[in-house]
Design a protein around this motif. Structure first.
Motif, PDB file in Angstrom:
ATOM      1  N   ILE A  21      -3.202   0.975   5.010  1.00 38.92           N
ATOM      2  CA  ILE A  21      -3.214   0.348   3.678  1.00 38.92           C
ATOM      3  C   ILE A  21      -1.888  -0.355   3.393  1.00 38.92           C
ATOM      4  O   ILE A  21      -1.855  -1.369   2.692  1.00 38.92           O
ATOM      5  CB  ILE A  21      -3.565   1.362   2.562  1.00 38.92           C
ATOM      6  CG1 ILE A  21      -2.554   2.493   2.480  1.00 38.92           C
ATOM      7  CG2 ILE A  21      -4.969   1.904   2.756  1.00 38.92           C
ATOM      8  CD1 ILE A  21      -2.867   3.486   1.367  1.00 38.92           C
ATOM      9  N   ARG A  22      -0.792   0.156   3.955  1.00 42.83           N
ATOM     10  CA  ARG A  22       0.494  -0.549   3.791  1.00 42.83           C
ATOM     11  C   ARG A  22       0.485  -1.866   4.560  1.00 42.83           C
ATOM     12  O   ARG A  22       1.067  -2.861   4.121  1.00 42.83           O
ATOM     13  CB  ARG A  22       1.649   0.325   4.287  1.00 42.83           C
ATOM     14  CG  ARG A  22       1.971   1.516   3.389  1.00 42.83           C
ATOM     15  CD  ARG A  22       3.312   2.119   3.781  1.00 42.83           C
ATOM     16  NE  ARG A  22       3.547   3.408   3.162  1.00 42.83           N
ATOM     17  CZ  ARG A  22       3.391   4.577   3.765  1.00 42.83           C
ATOM     18  NH1 ARG A  22       2.992   4.610   5.022  1.00 42.83           N
ATOM     19  NH2 ARG A  22       3.631   5.712   3.134  1.00 42.83           N
ATOM     20  N   GLN A  23      -0.157  -1.883   5.732  1.00 44.71           N
ATOM     21  CA  GLN A  23      -0.254  -3.118   6.510  1.00 44.71           C
ATOM     22  C   GLN A  23      -1.117  -4.146   5.792  1.00 44.71           C
ATOM     23  O   GLN A  23      -0.832  -5.348   5.821  1.00 44.71           O
ATOM     24  CB  GLN A  23      -0.842  -2.826   7.890  1.00 44.71           C
ATOM     25  CG  GLN A  23       0.080  -2.049   8.816  1.00 44.71           C
ATOM     26  CD  GLN A  23      -0.625  -1.613  10.084  1.00 44.71           C
ATOM     27  OE1 GLN A  23      -1.663  -2.164  10.451  1.00 44.71           O
ATOM     28  NE2 GLN A  23      -0.084  -0.609  10.756  1.00 44.71           N
ATOM     29  N   ILE A  24      -2.163  -3.691   5.132  1.00 43.14           N
ATOM     30  CA  ILE A  24      -3.060  -4.590   4.415  1.00 43.14           C
ATOM     31  C   ILE A  24      -2.372  -5.189   3.199  1.00 43.14           C
ATOM     32  O   ILE A  24      -2.493  -6.377   2.912  1.00 43.14           O
ATOM     33  CB  ILE A  24      -4.346  -3.849   3.997  1.00 43.14           C
ATOM     34  CG1 ILE A  24      -5.159  -3.468   5.242  1.00 43.14           C
ATOM     35  CG2 ILE A  24      -5.198  -4.693   3.054  1.00 43.14           C
ATOM     36  CD1 ILE A  24      -6.319  -2.544   4.962  1.00 43.14           C
ATOM     37  N   ASP A  25      -1.639  -4.359   2.476  1.00 39.37           N
ATOM     38  CA  ASP A  25      -1.005  -4.813   1.232  1.00 39.37           C
ATOM     39  C   ASP A  25       0.375  -4.174   1.107  1.00 39.37           C
ATOM     40  O   ASP A  25       0.489  -2.976   0.869  1.00 39.37           O
ATOM     41  CB  ASP A  25      -1.884  -4.444   0.030  1.00 39.37           C
ATOM     42  CG  ASP A  25      -1.378  -5.054  -1.263  1.00 39.37           C
ATOM     43  OD1 ASP A  25      -2.117  -5.000  -2.263  1.00 39.37           O
ATOM     44  OD2 ASP A  25      -0.247  -5.586  -1.290  1.00 39.37           O
ATOM     45  N   ALA A  26       1.405  -4.991   1.261  1.00 37.28           N
ATOM     46  CA  ALA A  26       2.779  -4.484   1.205  1.00 37.28           C
ATOM     47  C   ALA A  26       3.168  -4.005  -0.186  1.00 37.28           C
ATOM     48  O   ALA A  26       4.175  -3.317  -0.360  1.00 37.28           O
ATOM     49  CB  ALA A  26       3.755  -5.572   1.660  1.00 37.28           C
ATOM     50  N   ASP A  27       2.370  -4.369  -1.187  1.00 40.67           N
ATOM     51  CA  ASP A  27       2.656  -3.946  -2.558  1.00 40.67           C
ATOM     52  C   ASP A  27       2.067  -2.579  -2.885  1.00 40.67           C
ATOM     53  O   ASP A  27       2.131  -2.131  -4.026  1.00 40.67           O
ATOM     54  CB  ASP A  27       2.127  -4.985  -3.559  1.00 40.67           C
ATOM     55  CG  ASP A  27       3.017  -6.219  -3.624  1.00 40.67           C
ATOM     56  OD1 ASP A  27       2.503  -7.299  -3.936  1.00 40.67           O
ATOM     57  OD2 ASP A  27       4.232  -6.088  -3.346  1.00 40.67           O
ATOM     58  N   ILE A  28       1.468  -1.941  -1.903  1.00 44.59           N
ATOM     59  CA  ILE A  28       0.940  -0.593  -2.100  1.00 44.59           C
ATOM     60  C   ILE A  28       2.021   0.433  -1.784  1.00 44.59           C
ATOM     61  O   ILE A  28       2.691   0.337  -0.753  1.00 44.59           O
ATOM     62  CB  ILE A  28      -0.312  -0.347  -1.237  1.00 44.59           C
ATOM     63  CG1 ILE A  28      -1.515  -1.086  -1.836  1.00 44.59           C
ATOM     64  CG2 ILE A  28      -0.616   1.151  -1.123  1.00 44.59           C
ATOM     65  CD1 ILE A  28      -2.799  -0.902  -1.071  1.00 44.59           C
ATOM     66  N   ARG A  29       2.176   1.395  -2.676  1.00 44.65           N
ATOM     67  CA  ARG A  29       3.136   2.476  -2.461  1.00 44.65           C
ATOM     68  C   ARG A  29       2.378   3.801  -2.428  1.00 44.65           C
ATOM     69  O   ARG A  29       1.684   4.147  -3.378  1.00 44.65           O
ATOM     70  CB  ARG A  29       4.170   2.489  -3.600  1.00 44.65           C
ATOM     71  CG  ARG A  29       5.144   3.656  -3.546  1.00 44.65           C
ATOM     72  CD  ARG A  29       6.243   3.472  -4.576  1.00 44.65           C
ATOM     73  NE  ARG A  29       5.701   3.339  -5.921  1.00 44.65           N
ATOM     74  CZ  ARG A  29       6.442   3.032  -6.989  1.00 44.65           C
ATOM     75  NH1 ARG A  29       7.732   2.803  -6.840  1.00 44.65           N
ATOM     76  NH2 ARG A  29       5.886   2.917  -8.187  1.00 44.65           N
ATOM     77  N   VAL A  30       2.476   4.521  -1.323  1.00 44.83           N
ATOM     78  CA  VAL A  30       1.822   5.829  -1.200  1.00 44.83           C
ATOM     79  C   VAL A  30       2.726   6.875  -1.838  1.00 44.83           C
ATOM     80  O   VAL A  30       3.823   7.144  -1.368  1.00 44.83           O
ATOM     81  CB  VAL A  30       1.545   6.172   0.276  1.00 44.83           C
ATOM     82  CG1 VAL A  30       0.927   7.572   0.378  1.00 44.83           C
ATOM     83  CG2 VAL A  30       0.608   5.135   0.898  1.00 44.83           C
ATOM     84  N   LEU A  31       2.264   7.458  -2.920  1.00 45.06           N
ATOM     85  CA  LEU A  31       3.070   8.421  -3.668  1.00 45.06           C
ATOM     86  C   LEU A  31       3.145   9.776  -2.976  1.00 45.06           C
ATOM     87  O   LEU A  31       4.190  10.428  -2.975  1.00 45.06           O
ATOM     88  CB  LEU A  31       2.488   8.600  -5.072  1.00 45.06           C
ATOM     89  CG  LEU A  31       2.441   7.353  -5.956  1.00 45.06           C
ATOM     90  CD1 LEU A  31       1.738   7.676  -7.262  1.00 45.06           C
ATOM     91  CD2 LEU A  31       3.841   6.833  -6.216  1.00 45.06           C
TER      92      LEU A  31
END
Length: 254
Positions: A21-31
């Motif tokens: 999911i980080r590769q798909i969207d760099a604006d995603i932050r896994v909490l």
């Protein structure tokens, strides 16, 4: 920025999901990555709810539905499971999608696209109310000038003359349309609240840009965009696929 919580009891699957999911969207932050009902209940009790949850159904100590039965979860949920028998029960929650394992990049991309599409619809409906509420919280109109400090000097910089704000580690740098540079002790999130959203747009984690400074936008790989300004920038300004349509609407004034 989209804050994501992962609930998955298989460590390898959790790592692969987070990486994808980080590769798909760099604006995603896994909490956080949680592996049980008990751990999830404790985390949700101690933290603000995330923007999105990825959840397996069968966890180390029971089914994930025990979490939703004990806590009011308002976050949309993308379920990832090896079993199709829980489909109806899943959609009794705020389910966005139900992915059967093995969970591929393509499946995740489609689920995230659906999440962003639904989010965009609700945000547009509430945009006017949110903006009015924000102005009431701030207690003032949008700022027309910002004060910057250089040694003993206090310099008022007109907002309309600022080309972009750039976050460099913990310091916000200002570059004007004429190329002058200043430093500011503020967070980009704070600036977003006091600057007119018709003029300034948060392109990504690093950049808050002025409409007047935009020279053009170019298509980038994976359906992203690169924004080019009329002044030099310390790095290229990349807009994620998830935010590309929002940017184009903003640029048109929609």
């Amino acid at each position: 920025m989209t804050d994501v919580l992962i609930i998955e009891d298989e460590a390898r699957a959790a790592r692969e999901l987070a990486s994808t999911i980080r590769q798909i969207d760099a604006d995603i932050r896994v909490l956080a990555t949680l592996d049980s009902v008990e751990q999830s209940l404790a985390w949700l009790a101690a933290n603000p709810q995330p923007d999105l949850i990825f959840s397996d159904i069968q966890l180390a100590d029971g089914l994930c539905f025990e979490i939703f039965n004990q806590v009011t979860v308002r976050s949309p949920v993308i379920f990832c499971t090896a079993f199709d028998e829980y489909l109806m029960e899943a959609f009794d929650t705020h389910a966005v999608s139900y992915l059967l394992k093995p969970v591929t990049r393509t499946k995740i991309e489609k689920a995230l696209d659906k999440f962003h599409a639904l989010k965009s619809v609700f945000e547009k409906q509430q945009e006017g109310q949110k903006l009015s509420g924000l102005l009431r919280q701030v207690g003032q109109s949008y700022k027309t000038a910002l004060l910057v400090y250089q040694k003993e000097k206090i310099i008022p910089v007109q907002v309309k003359d600022i080309a972009f704000f750039y976050l460099d580690k913990t310091l916000v740098n200002i570059t004007t349309l004429s190329g002058q540079q200043y430093h500011l002790s503020a967070k980009l999130e704070e600036l977003e609240k006091v600057l007119d959203p018709a003029l300034f747009w948060r392109a990504n984690r690093q950049f808050l840009i002025n409409r007047a400074a935009i020279g053009n936008a170019e298509k980038f790989f994976a359906r992203k965009l690169v924004i080019k300004l009329i002044v030099n920038t310390p790095e290229i300004i990349v807009v994620s696929k998830a935010k590309a349509t929002e940017f184009l609407h903003w640029l048109e004034g929609l």
